[in-house]
Design a protein around this motif. Structure first.
Motif, short mmCIF file in Angstrom:
data_model
loop_
_atom_site.label_atom_id
_atom_site.label_comp_id
_atom_site.label_asym_id
_atom_site.label_seq_id
_atom_site.Cartn_x
_atom_site.Cartn_y
_atom_site.Cartn_z
N ARG A 178 0.83 -1.21 0.00
CA ARG A 178 0.00 0.00 0.00
C ARG A 178 0.87 1.26 0.00
NH1 ARG A 178 -3.29 -1.14 4.10
NH2 ARG A 178 -1.93 -0.22 5.67
N LEU A 179 1.95 1.25 0.80
CA LEU A 179 2.83 2.41 0.85
C LEU A 179 3.49 2.65 -0.51
CD1 LEU A 179 4.40 4.63 2.34
CD2 LEU A 179 6.05 2.89 3.05
N GLU A 180 3.95 1.59 -1.16
CA GLU A 180 4.61 1.76 -2.46
C GLU A 180 3.63 2.25 -3.52
OE1 GLU A 180 7.27 -0.67 -5.76
OE2 GLU A 180 7.08 -1.43 -3.72
N MET A 181 2.41 1.74 -3.51
CA MET A 181 1.42 2.18 -4.48
C MET A 181 1.14 3.67 -4.34
SD MET A 181 -1.23 -1.03 -4.27
CE MET A 181 -2.48 -0.20 -5.21
N GLU A 182 0.95 4.12 -3.11
CA GLU A 182 0.66 5.54 -2.90
C GLU A 182 1.86 6.40 -3.24
OE1 GLU A 182 -2.43 7.02 -1.85
OE2 GLU A 182 -2.95 5.05 -2.61
N ARG A 183 3.06 5.97 -2.87
CA ARG A 183 4.25 6.75 -3.16
C ARG A 183 4.44 6.92 -4.67
NH1 ARG A 183 8.12 3.68 -1.26
NH2 ARG A 183 8.56 4.73 0.72
N ALA A 218 -6.67 9.97 -11.15
CA ALA A 218 -5.95 9.06 -10.25
C ALA A 218 -4.80 9.79 -9.55
CB ALA A 218 -5.42 7.86 -11.03
N LEU A 219 -4.06 10.61 -10.29
CA LEU A 219 -2.96 11.36 -9.69
C LEU A 219 -3.48 12.42 -8.73
CD1 LEU A 219 -0.58 11.86 -12.76
CD2 LEU A 219 -0.59 10.01 -11.06
N ASP A 220 -4.52 13.12 -9.13
CA ASP A 220 -5.10 14.17 -8.29
C ASP A 220 -5.63 13.59 -6.98
OD1 ASP A 220 -6.09 16.97 -7.95
OD2 ASP A 220 -8.04 15.98 -8.01
N ARG A 221 -6.31 12.44 -7.05
CA ARG A 221 -6.85 11.82 -5.85
C ARG A 221 -5.73 11.32 -4.94
NH1 ARG A 221 -11.25 7.61 -7.82
NH2 ARG A 221 -11.20 7.11 -5.60
N ALA A 222 -4.63 10.83 -5.52
CA ALA A 222 -3.51 10.38 -4.70
C ALA A 222 -2.92 11.53 -3.89
CB ALA A 222 -2.43 9.75 -5.59
N ASN A 264 -3.25 11.90 0.41
CA ASN A 264 -2.06 11.88 1.25
C ASN A 264 -1.62 13.25 1.74
OD1 ASN A 264 -1.11 8.92 1.11
ND2 ASN A 264 -1.53 9.43 -1.03
N PHE A 265 -1.99 14.31 1.00
CA PHE A 265 -1.61 15.66 1.38
C PHE A 265 -2.82 16.59 1.24
CE2 PHE A 265 2.11 13.43 -0.15
CZ PHE A 265 3.07 13.70 0.83
N PRO A 266 -3.87 16.35 2.02
CA PRO A 266 -5.11 17.14 1.86
C PRO A 266 -4.87 18.62 2.17
CG PRO A 266 -5.15 15.84 3.89
CD PRO A 266 -3.96 15.37 3.11
N GLY A 267 -5.53 19.46 1.35
CA GLY A 267 -5.45 20.90 1.59
C GLY A 267 -4.21 21.57 1.04
N ALA A 269 2.42 7.92 7.47
CA ALA A 269 1.29 8.22 8.35
C ALA A 269 -0.04 8.08 7.62
CB ALA A 269 1.43 9.63 8.94
N ARG A 270 -0.12 8.59 6.39
CA ARG A 270 -1.38 8.56 5.64
C ARG A 270 -1.78 7.15 5.23
NH1 ARG A 270 -4.25 13.04 6.72
NH2 ARG A 270 -2.96 14.91 6.44
N THR A 271 -0.78 6.30 4.96
CA THR A 271 -1.09 4.93 4.53
C THR A 271 -1.12 3.97 5.71
OG1 THR A 271 1.25 4.45 4.11
CG2 THR A 271 -0.05 5.29 2.27
#
Length: 292
Positions: free
Chosen positions: A220-225, A252-256, A260-263, A286-288
């Motif tokens: 999960r961490l690698e996918m999000e990174r 997909a990129l925008d949602r990622a 992970n970095f809202p706001g 922390a986010r994942t």
């Protein structure tokens, strides 16, 4: 020579009643929906259901004696990853039993099918057509949930790294992101997850054994990174867009980034990453919920 006709065995009937399905996606109740809107691989699911068991009626319907024992489980299969598994089993005693599945988002995708089953755990046959072997399913009922549309499905393939020359044989997986793809292209054609069927930790997972929490956490961490890095490498282009078509690579990129970095804007995140790589990695952990 004619083959012998083997009779079936008696099954449960109305003596087992399935209650309403409950589905939580990242803590959000989506029980009444056939499609889980807004799902992505970072969102875990909890699926649960009560079963009401009339044990005397179940024994009579299946032709089992008083010494028979039953258990109930939830079985799942996700078409997006090809993975499957089962919940912890619960003794099917007289009254209401509760079944629950806790599923890591990283092992899901596509259509999730969940089946509630009652299994004969200890036979005590008292009828000629009663089942005589442990493990026989005497009752089943299933439901399905669409976790994403075809356009944004993460493509997953199981193959032998040593035979295909896809990577080092000792690697567990390879996540490929087509970083030069257009933002309006379909995301499902730009992101590929290859699982090494030779890897011993992945072999048990692909065969339906209980998922390894550490392995899933690392995946999960690698996918999000990778998605966040792909987004930040073209942050200037993302800064000029406010909306994206559903299922697109840009979405997909925008949602990622927003997960992970809202706001924060893409430019702000990119600048902070360049100034302090440690902060960037710590935030993703922390986010994942890495190792949580």
């Amino acid at each position: 020579m004619a083959k012998a006709v083997v009779p079936g065995f008696l099954l449960a009937g109305s003596n087992v009643t399935g209650g309403p399905w409950s589905v939580l996606a990242g803590g959000r109740d989506v029980s009444g929906a056939a499609q889980v809107e807004g799902w992505d691989p970072s969102i875990d699911l909890m699926v649960s259901r009560p079963l009401e068991v009339d044990l005397p009626g179940l024994l009579a319907a299946t032709g089992q004696g008083q010494g028979a024992r039953f258990r109930s489980v939830l079985m799942w299969h996700a078409t997006g990853s090809g993975l499957r598994g089962v919940s912890e089993s619960v003794p099917a005693v007289d009254g209401v039993v509760h079944l629950q599945l806790d599923l890591e988002g990283a092992v899901l995708g596509g259509t999730l099918t969940v089946e509630s089953v009652v299994i004969l755990d200890l036979p005590d046959p008292g009828h000629p057509l009663a089942a005589t072997a442990a493990g026989v399913v005497v009752w089943r009922e299933q439901t399905s949930y669409t976790l994403e549309g075809d356009g944004n499905r993460l493509q997953t393939q199981q193959l032998s790294f040593s035979e295909q020359g896809l990577g080092l044989p000792a690697a567990a997986w390879r996540l490929h992101v087509e970083e030069e793809a257009g933002l309006d292209d379909l995301a499902g054609a730009q992101v590929f997850l290859y699982l090494n069927s030779d890897h011993p930790r992945l072999t048990s997972l692909l065969e339906g054994d209980a998922p390894d929490p550490l392995l899933l956490s690392a995946l999960r961490l690698e996918m999000e990174r990778r998605l966040v890095e792909a987004a930040l490498d073209r942050f200037e282009e993302l800064e000029t867009r406010s909306t994206y078509d559903e299922g697109s690579f840009g979405e997909a990129l925008d949602r990622a980034l927003k997960r992970n970095f809202p706001g924060q804007s893409p430019a702000e995140i990119a600048a902070q990453r360049d100034r302090d790589r440690g902060w960037f990695e710590m935030t993703l952990q922390a986010r994942t919920r890495f190792l949580a």
